[in-house]
Design a protein around this motif. Sequence first.
Motif, PDB file in Angstrom:
ATOM      1  N   GLN A  12      86.341  80.705 -17.798  1.00 58.64           N
ATOM      2  CA  GLN A  12      87.383  80.248 -18.738  1.00 58.64           C
ATOM      3  C   GLN A  12      88.047  79.044 -18.075  1.00 58.64           C
ATOM      4  N   TYR A  19     102.381  72.984 -23.387  1.00 60.96           N
ATOM      5  CA  TYR A  19     102.767  74.381 -23.181  1.00 60.96           C
ATOM      6  C   TYR A  19     101.515  75.238 -23.118  1.00 60.96           C
ATOM      7  N   THR A  21     100.512  79.402 -24.002  1.00 62.79           N
ATOM      8  CA  THR A  21     100.962  80.740 -24.384  1.00 62.79           C
ATOM      9  C   THR A  21     100.419  81.697 -23.333  1.00 62.79           C
ATOM     10  N   VAL A  26      93.828  86.003 -22.391  1.00 67.24           N
ATOM     11  CA  VAL A  26      92.835  86.968 -21.905  1.00 67.24           C
ATOM     12  C   VAL A  26      91.425  86.507 -22.315  1.00 67.24           C
ATOM     13  N   SER A 110      83.276  78.762 -21.377  1.00 64.45           N
ATOM     14  CA  SER A 110      83.835  79.018 -22.693  1.00 64.45           C
ATOM     15  C   SER A 110      84.633  77.805 -23.151  1.00 64.45           C
ATOM     16  N   PHE A 113      88.499  75.911 -27.810  1.00 64.52           N
ATOM     17  CA  PHE A 113      89.379  75.015 -28.558  1.00 64.52           C
ATOM     18  C   PHE A 113      88.866  73.574 -28.517  1.00 64.52           C
ATOM     19  N   THR A 114      88.745  72.966 -29.685  1.00 66.50           N
ATOM     20  CA  THR A 114      88.311  71.571 -29.733  1.00 66.50           C
ATOM     21  C   THR A 114      89.279  70.675 -28.958  1.00 66.50           C
ATOM     22  N   TYR A 116      90.869  71.215 -26.310  1.00 67.02           N
ATOM     23  CA  TYR A 116      90.675  71.284 -24.859  1.00 67.02           C
ATOM     24  C   TYR A 116      89.189  71.197 -24.491  1.00 67.02           C
ATOM     25  N   HIS A 141      84.121  78.440 -29.987  1.00 70.35           N
ATOM     26  CA  HIS A 141      84.324  77.821 -31.311  1.00 70.35           C
ATOM     27  C   HIS A 141      84.008  76.330 -31.313  1.00 70.35           C
ATOM     28  N   GLY A 164      78.154  84.953 -28.313  1.00 73.86           N
ATOM     29  CA  GLY A 164      77.422  84.916 -27.058  1.00 73.86           C
ATOM     30  C   GLY A 164      76.636  86.175 -26.743  1.00 73.86           C
ATOM     31  N   GLU A 165      77.163  87.338 -27.147  1.00 73.58           N
ATOM     32  CA  GLU A 165      76.477  88.603 -26.808  1.00 73.58           C
ATOM     33  C   GLU A 165      75.062  88.635 -27.375  1.00 73.58           C
ATOM     34  N   ARG A 237      84.582  91.258 -36.430  1.00 71.40           N
ATOM     35  CA  ARG A 237      84.163  89.859 -36.254  1.00 71.40           C
ATOM     36  C   ARG A 237      84.107  89.223 -37.633  1.00 71.40           C
ATOM     37  N   TYR A 413      96.753  72.131 -37.645  1.00 69.69           N
ATOM     38  CA  TYR A 413      95.794  71.344 -36.859  1.00 69.69           C
ATOM     39  C   TYR A 413      94.430  71.499 -37.532  1.00 69.69           C
ATOM     40  N   SER A 415      90.752  72.455 -37.873  1.00 66.99           N
ATOM     41  CA  SER A 415      89.852  73.340 -37.136  1.00 66.99           C
ATOM     42  C   SER A 415      88.416  73.059 -37.608  1.00 66.99           C
ATOM     43  N   SER A 439      98.508  71.761 -32.403  1.00 66.18           N
ATOM     44  CA  SER A 439      99.818  71.743 -33.065  1.00 66.18           C
ATOM     45  C   SER A 439     100.792  70.833 -32.352  1.00 66.18           C
TER      46      SER A 439
HETATM   47  C1  B12 Z   1      93.386  84.872 -29.068  1.00 63.62           C
HETATM   48  C2  B12 Z   1      93.404  83.452 -29.573  1.00 63.62           C
HETATM   49  C3  B12 Z   1      94.176  82.542 -28.853  1.00 63.62           C
HETATM   50  C4  B12 Z   1      94.902  82.869 -27.538  1.00 63.62           C
HETATM   51  C5  B12 Z   1      94.103  82.371 -26.325  1.00 63.62           C
HETATM   52  C6  B12 Z   1      92.715  82.998 -26.171  1.00 63.62           C
HETATM   53  C7  B12 Z   1      92.041  82.582 -24.877  1.00 63.62           C
HETATM   54  N1  B12 Z   1      91.057  83.272 -24.423  1.00 63.62           N
HETATM   55  O1  B12 Z   1      92.429  81.639 -24.254  1.00 63.62           O
HETATM   56  C8  B12 Z   1      96.190  82.019 -27.728  1.00 63.62           C
HETATM   57  C9  B12 Z   1      97.177  82.819 -28.570  1.00 63.62           C
HETATM   58  C10 B12 Z   1      96.884  81.555 -26.456  1.00 63.62           C
HETATM   59  C11 B12 Z   1      95.622  80.887 -28.591  1.00 63.62           C
HETATM   60  C12 B12 Z   1      96.201  79.661 -28.658  1.00 63.62           C
HETATM   61  C13 B12 Z   1      95.712  78.618 -29.433  1.00 63.62           C
HETATM   62  N2  B12 Z   1      94.631  78.662 -30.255  1.00 63.62           N
HETATM   63 CO1  B12 Z   1      93.648  80.303 -30.593  1.00 63.62          CO
HETATM   64  N3  B12 Z   1      92.715  81.811 -31.161  1.00 63.62           N
HETATM   65  C14 B12 Z   1      92.677  83.032 -30.732  1.00 63.62           C
HETATM   66  C15 B12 Z   1      91.869  83.889 -31.708  1.00 63.62           C
HETATM   67  C16 B12 Z   1      92.841  84.486 -32.729  1.00 63.62           C
HETATM   68  C17 B12 Z   1      91.039  85.005 -31.153  1.00 63.62           C
HETATM   69  C18 B12 Z   1      90.104  84.628 -30.001  1.00 63.62           C
HETATM   70  C19 B12 Z   1      89.353  85.864 -29.582  1.00 63.62           C
HETATM   71  O2  B12 Z   1      89.725  86.529 -28.634  1.00 63.62           O
HETATM   72  N4  B12 Z   1      88.328  86.229 -30.368  1.00 63.62           N
HETATM   73  C20 B12 Z   1      87.503  87.391 -30.108  1.00 63.62           C
HETATM   74  C21 B12 Z   1      86.389  87.049 -29.110  1.00 63.62           C
HETATM   75  C22 B12 Z   1      85.419  88.184 -29.027  1.00 63.62           C
HETATM   76  O3  B12 Z   1      85.709  85.913 -29.624  1.00 63.62           O
HETATM   77  P1  B12 Z   1      85.695  84.494 -28.907  1.00 63.62           P
HETATM   78  O4  B12 Z   1      86.766  84.378 -27.899  1.00 63.62           O
HETATM   79  O5  B12 Z   1      85.615  83.455 -29.947  1.00 63.62           O
HETATM   80  O6  B12 Z   1      84.306  84.511 -28.102  1.00 63.62           O
HETATM   81  C23 B12 Z   1      83.080  84.635 -28.763  1.00 63.62           C
HETATM   82  C24 B12 Z   1      82.417  83.307 -29.175  1.00 63.62           C
HETATM   83  O7  B12 Z   1      83.315  82.241 -29.368  1.00 63.62           O
HETATM   84  C25 B12 Z   1      81.429  83.029 -28.104  1.00 63.62           C
HETATM   85  N5  B12 Z   1      81.847  82.424 -26.849  1.00 63.62           N
HETATM   86  C26 B12 Z   1      83.070  82.225 -26.324  1.00 63.62           C
HETATM   87  N6  B12 Z   1      82.966  81.695 -25.094  1.00 63.62           N
HETATM   88  C27 B12 Z   1      81.663  81.562 -24.803  1.00 63.62           C
HETATM   89  C28 B12 Z   1      81.001  81.084 -23.671  1.00 63.62           C
HETATM   90  C29 B12 Z   1      79.606  81.071 -23.668  1.00 63.62           C
HETATM   91  C30 B12 Z   1      78.908  80.571 -22.475  1.00 63.62           C
HETATM   92  C31 B12 Z   1      78.885  81.529 -24.803  1.00 63.62           C
HETATM   93  C32 B12 Z   1      77.403  81.488 -24.790  1.00 63.62           C
HETATM   94  C33 B12 Z   1      79.544  81.998 -25.923  1.00 63.62           C
HETATM   95  C34 B12 Z   1      80.928  82.016 -25.922  1.00 63.62           C
HETATM   96  O8  B12 Z   1      80.982  84.344 -27.798  1.00 63.62           O
HETATM   97  C35 B12 Z   1      82.132  85.205 -27.736  1.00 63.62           C
HETATM   98  C36 B12 Z   1      81.745  86.610 -28.010  1.00 63.62           C
HETATM   99  O9  B12 Z   1      81.217  86.772 -29.305  1.00 63.62           O
HETATM  100  C37 B12 Z   1      90.967  82.780 -32.375  1.00 63.62           C
HETATM  101  C38 B12 Z   1      90.514  83.095 -33.781  1.00 63.62           C
HETATM  102  C39 B12 Z   1      89.346  84.049 -33.745  1.00 63.62           C
HETATM  103  N7  B12 Z   1      89.388  85.058 -34.579  1.00 63.62           N
HETATM  104  O10 B12 Z   1      88.424  83.899 -32.958  1.00 63.62           O
HETATM  105  C40 B12 Z   1      91.895  81.559 -32.315  1.00 63.62           C
HETATM  106  C41 B12 Z   1      91.269  80.191 -32.112  1.00 63.62           C
HETATM  107  C42 B12 Z   1      90.235  80.279 -31.019  1.00 63.62           C
HETATM  108  N8  B12 Z   1      92.410  79.389 -31.651  1.00 63.62           N
HETATM  109  C43 B12 Z   1      92.366  78.169 -32.024  1.00 63.62           C
HETATM  110  C44 B12 Z   1      93.293  77.156 -31.637  1.00 63.62           C
HETATM  111  C45 B12 Z   1      93.045  75.753 -32.146  1.00 63.62           C
HETATM  112  C46 B12 Z   1      94.374  77.439 -30.793  1.00 63.62           C
HETATM  113  C47 B12 Z   1      95.471  76.431 -30.356  1.00 63.62           C
HETATM  114  C48 B12 Z   1      94.887  75.226 -29.633  1.00 63.62           C
HETATM  115  C49 B12 Z   1      96.280  76.042 -31.630  1.00 63.62           C
HETATM  116  C50 B12 Z   1      97.466  75.166 -31.348  1.00 63.62           C
HETATM  117  N9  B12 Z   1      98.637  75.762 -31.281  1.00 63.62           N
HETATM  118  O11 B12 Z   1      97.321  73.970 -31.224  1.00 63.62           O
HETATM  119  C51 B12 Z   1      96.392  77.297 -29.433  1.00 63.62           C
HETATM  120  C52 B12 Z   1      96.648  76.751 -27.997  1.00 63.62           C
HETATM  121  C53 B12 Z   1      98.072  77.095 -27.607  1.00 63.62           C
HETATM  122  C54 B12 Z   1      98.401  76.979 -26.151  1.00 63.62           C
HETATM  123  N10 B12 Z   1      98.497  75.792 -25.593  1.00 63.62           N
HETATM  124  O12 B12 Z   1      98.610  77.987 -25.539  1.00 63.62           O
HETATM  125  C55 B12 Z   1      91.193  77.914 -32.953  1.00 63.62           C
HETATM  126  C56 B12 Z   1      90.075  77.124 -32.283  1.00 63.62           C
HETATM  127  C57 B12 Z   1      89.393  76.208 -33.268  1.00 63.62           C
HETATM  128  C58 B12 Z   1      88.917  74.982 -32.588  1.00 63.62           C
HETATM  129  N11 B12 Z   1      87.663  74.617 -32.809  1.00 63.62           N
HETATM  130  O13 B12 Z   1      89.680  74.329 -31.908  1.00 63.62           O
HETATM  131  C59 B12 Z   1      90.799  79.394 -33.372  1.00 63.62           C
HETATM  132  C60 B12 Z   1      89.331  79.599 -33.687  1.00 63.62           C
HETATM  133  C61 B12 Z   1      91.669  79.746 -34.606  1.00 63.62           C
HETATM  134  C62 B12 Z   1      91.308  78.926 -35.815  1.00 63.62           C
HETATM  135  N12 B12 Z   1      90.538  79.405 -36.721  1.00 63.62           N
HETATM  136  O14 B12 Z   1      91.753  77.850 -35.983  1.00 63.62           O
HETATM  137  N13 B12 Z   1      94.511  81.291 -29.261  1.00 63.62           N
END
Ligand code: B12
Length: 542
Positions: A12, A19, A21, A26, A110, A113-114, A116, A141, A164-165, A237, A413, A415, A439
């Motif tokens: 990660q 800022y 969060t 996690v 991972s 976020f676009t 970052y 994403h 990824g799984e 999911r 923002y 997405s 944002s």
């Molecule tokens: C929890 C979450 C957060 C957490 C941080 C999570 C983290 N790990 O850092 C917090 C609340 C801090 C957060 C903040 C933001 N978030 Co947010 N967040 C989420 C949320 C609701 C859930 C993520 C999650 O845990 N999903 C469940 C797990 C299982 O899925 P996952 O993490 O996506 O991982 C899977 C795949 O992506 C992939 N994958 C992930 N990593 C990797 C790596 C490899 C190698 C591979 C092969 C696959 C893989 O496989 C994983 C398993 O299936 C998502 C929406 C969503 N439902 O996904 C938005 C989302 C990721 N967030 C988003 C955004 C934009 C933000 C912000 C930047 C928004 C803003 N305010 O500007 C902020 C940043 C704020 C800050 N500076 O703190 C967007 C990203 C879109 C994009 N393309 O940018 C999402 C998709 C929401 C949306 N639809 O707009 N977020």
Amino acid sequence: MREPLPFILLVQPPIRDFYLTAKRTVPYGLACIAAALRKAGFAAGIFDALANGKSRVVPIPEEMRYLLPHFGRHDLSPFSLFHHYRHYGCDFEAIGRAARASNAFLVGVSSLFTAYGEEALAAARAIKRFHPEAAVVLGGHHPTALPEAVMRCEAVDFVIRGEGEASLPLLAAALRFGKSLDGIPGLVPRGKAKIADSVLPAVMTDIDAYPPAAHDLIDLSYYRRGKKGSIVVTTSRGCPLKCSYCSVGGAFGNKYRRRSIGSVLEEIRSAASFQEVGFIDFEDENLSLDKSWFLDLLSGIRKLFGNAPPELRAMNGLYPPSLDAETIRAMREAGFKTLNLSLISTSRKCLERFGRADVREPLDHALDAAEALGMDAVTYLIAGAPFQEPEDALSDLLHLAYRNTLAGVSIFYPSPGSADFALCKTHALLPEPFSLYRSSAAPISHATSREESITLLRLGRVLNFMKALVRQEIPFSEATPFGGINPGAANDRQKAGRMLLGFFLSDGRLRGITREGEIYEHPVSRDLCLKFLDRLKIDRIR
Ligand code: B12
Ligand code: SF4
């Protein structure tokens, strides 16, 4: 002696913003992938660059300098937004060194976020520099939505689109055992970057067949809240709703799939077997959509924890129509103390565009039920979306003024993958570069200007401050013509807030205060501030 299992490191990356969060970062997705890798016979580890509480001030990027008038000065009042631009987490070199030390044959980065995306690429470059033998794969994403852009970085060997799984264990096996890469879902290898958009994202078809997330690989000491452990769980999911601003619902063929209660409880039980779990955050907005399933889950959690339930939260915000009084009571009994709710908008025109329902009535019922049970509430709304007038969001804010909830203003923002991203593209509204897709950059200037978006964010802070005063039964300061400063105000946030609120009520100007006690004006839309004051019924604030 047995050979050690081939090792894969999952990273990660750090992020740069005004800022963070903290504690909500996690790396849950990586823990899910790690569990699948283990099941496939690999050893896996997570390097979480954010899990150390470190940050340092870095220069604000050139493309964000338009924000300086808004955030350039320190403000210690409760209406402050952001100030320094920071690098959160460890340095990129530390990631490279960790990759080297792990001797992983494959490193996954991972990139959720676009905004970052650049930090994820810098992590990939550091890994390649320190540990060139390892293959580097990016997922999340951002690469799912924009694979070709990510593949332009020479340090990235592969992108995996989607979940990824369903794919990384296959890539790991192919690389380790010299098998063909053909047919690995979602995989974009180097030579195929040009056709990346046509590669369908990987999807877990039977989500219950996958093992529970490897919570043991998450830095438990960093993410704990108070003395107890804190975990994130997702129960589904995809999403059955299709909000225009979101890339989760139905984008990339990501159909809605809900886990069985047994598998969710098994995951919680296994996480609780090696730490005392005091907090569970369900990151699904659709957690409560199926009432009987949700009630069964809550009752399962109660049975699991008996008399010492952890606090439960769904911080991403729940859908009010899915929450009736019976459900909220069951939530309270199972450990929910706060309801996070999504209102999004009260404007019919905006709701139609967002593809959201008007939830004012169910929101009121939910807030009443929550209040009767002594629960707190935070309700989210969106400001600054394309075609959304500033007065629309102002009305939403005022709607929440008289309800027993804090107001959470989210500045829109784009997405990638969402309908609104496409809309912004069509209307040439997308800012450049990608780093502005956040944002805090107030990225879109359309029906609502950037200054108006930032004003709405500040008015949200003002309103929540007034709500806090009402709650503590602290009388409001009278409207006070701007004058000298109260002694001690510069050292006391609440005193400073009450003083500045008095000035604001008198002249509609939003001010900040420095550590030295200097008061200055924030550049805001005066028109919006005056409309806010004109329409706000102070004696009805809750
Ligand atoms: C929890 C979450 C957060 C957490 C941080 C999570 C983290 N790990 O850092 C917090 C609340 C801090 C957060 C903040 C933001 N978030 Co947010 N967040 C989420 C949320 C609701 C859930 C993520 C999650 O845990 N999903 C469940 C797990 C299982 O899925 P996952 O993490 O996506 O991982 C899977 C795949 O992506 C992939 N994958 C992930 N990593 C990797 C790596 C490899 C190698 C591979 C092969 C696959 C893989 O496989 C994983 C398993 O299936 C998502 C929406 C969503 N439902 O996904 C938005 C989302 C990721 N967030 C988003 C955004 C934009 C933000 C912000 C930047 C928004 C803003 N305010 O500007 C902020 C940043 C704020 C800050 N500076 O703190 C967007 C990203 C879109 C994009 N393309 O940018 C999402 C998709 C929401 C949306 N639809 O707009 N977020
Ligand atoms: S915003 Fe929430 S409810 Fe809407 S599609 Fe995205 S995840 Fe689903």
